[in-house]
Design an enzyme around this catalytic site. Structure first.
Site, mmCIF file in Angstrom:
data_model
loop_
_atom_site.group_PDB
_atom_site.id
_atom_site.type_symbol
_atom_site.label_atom_id
_atom_site.label_comp_id
_atom_site.label_asym_id
_atom_site.label_seq_id
_atom_site.Cartn_x
_atom_site.Cartn_y
_atom_site.Cartn_z
ATOM 1 N N CYS A 114 0.646 -1.208 0.013
ATOM 2 C CA CYS A 114 -0.136 0.073 -0.115
ATOM 3 C C CYS A 114 1.093 1.189 -0.023
ATOM 4 O O CYS A 114 1.748 1.281 -0.777
ATOM 5 C CB CYS A 114 -0.904 -0.240 1.318
ATOM 6 S SG CYS A 114 -2.067 1.327 1.588
ATOM 7 N N ASP A 161 -8.007 -2.796 -8.860
ATOM 8 C CA ASP A 161 -7.732 -2.014 -7.756
ATOM 9 C C ASP A 161 -8.341 -0.438 -7.818
ATOM 10 O O ASP A 161 -7.989 0.246 -8.997
ATOM 11 C CB ASP A 161 -5.926 -1.696 -7.553
ATOM 12 C CG ASP A 161 -5.693 -0.950 -6.264
ATOM 13 O OD1 ASP A 161 -6.466 -0.049 -5.850
ATOM 14 O OD2 ASP A 161 -4.652 -1.459 -5.728
ATOM 15 N N HIS A 189 -7.202 -3.879 -4.401
ATOM 16 C CA HIS A 189 -6.235 -2.917 -3.643
ATOM 17 C C HIS A 189 -6.239 -3.982 -2.165
ATOM 18 O O HIS A 189 -7.150 -4.179 -1.467
ATOM 19 C CB HIS A 189 -6.645 -1.767 -3.168
ATOM 20 C CG HIS A 189 -5.390 -0.980 -2.579
ATOM 21 N ND1 HIS A 189 -4.429 -0.483 -3.147
ATOM 22 C CD2 HIS A 189 -5.160 -0.642 -1.244
ATOM 23 C CE1 HIS A 189 -3.554 0.026 -2.448
ATOM 24 N NE2 HIS A 189 -3.777 0.012 -1.300
#
Length: 221
Positions: A114, A161, A189
């Site tokens: 991330c 994502d 994601h």
């Protein structure tokens, strides 16, 4: 175990450390926007079980100490707010402090998830401490895609994502033809985090196997 690091500007920060002190290979593990929480400790312990010395620095300590968030909507909002308050220069000083605290004779790499995936990219482009860098779904990589990596890089993205469109991944491919990029069909994601609703075990296992093989190649097995 918990340790304390001191960055070059004198800032003291906490970090999670795992793995053998005499390891021949070592990793800085970079957090998501949720702090050094249970998931990040689990990631560190899994890498330590593979023989790596690992340090995960608490990057939010520059604005708030002891942050450990979950994955609800309010946690996402708070994590984004904290991230916005963290200076990139200070972040890299903390990354360097973590790298310096790894075993001195070990071959060192960096891996992040991330927000940490973007920082792992910067570990390749803005630091000389690492022999290899791996980023999982780093949303800021496209914005800094023209930076020049000083070590091999491997990147992982989810096809669906919502925060990293495939157009961004294509921009990275065009700017960095030497970077190894994997896209996981139908993954979103955070597909590698077993505490998120977006978790996809099969894709996470493949990405982890590729990550381990990448580091074995560049840091030694």
């Amino acid at each position: 175990m918990q340790i304390e690091l001191t960055a070059a500007d004198g800032h003291r920060l906490n970090a999670y450390s795992a793995g053998p002190a005499d390891a021949k290979r070592a990793l800085v593990v970079v957090q998501e926007i949720f702090g050094v929480n249970r998931h990040m400790r689990h990631v560190c312990d899994a890498l330590a079980a593979e023989g790596y010395a690992v340090i995960c620095p608490a990057l939010f300590d520059r604005v708030e100490r002891g942050v450990e968030l979950g994955y609800a909507a309010e946690d996402v909002a708070r994590g984004r707010d904290l991230r916005a308050k963290v200076d990139e220069k200070g972040t890299m000083l903390d990354i360097e402090a973590a790298a310096a605290a790894l075993p001195g004779t070990a071959a060192k790499g960096i891996v992040g998830y991330c927000w940490g995936g973007t920082i792992a990219w910067w570990g390749a482009t803005r630091s000389t401490s690492f022999k290899a860098a791996c980023g999982w779904y780093g949303g800021g990589i496209a914005g800094t895609r023209t930076e020049i990596p000083g070590c091999p890089v491997q990147l992982h993205f989810g096809e669906v994502d919502a925060s990293i469109p495939m157009s961004d991944v294509e921009l990275i491919r065009q700017a960095q033809p030497g970077v190894e990029i994997f896209v996981y069909q139908g993954a979103g994601h955070g597909f590698g985090c077993d505490e998120r609703g977006s978790y996809k075990p099969a894709d996470a296992d493949v990405a982890q196997a590729r990550t381990l093989a990448f580091f074995a190649k560049h840091l030694g097995s």
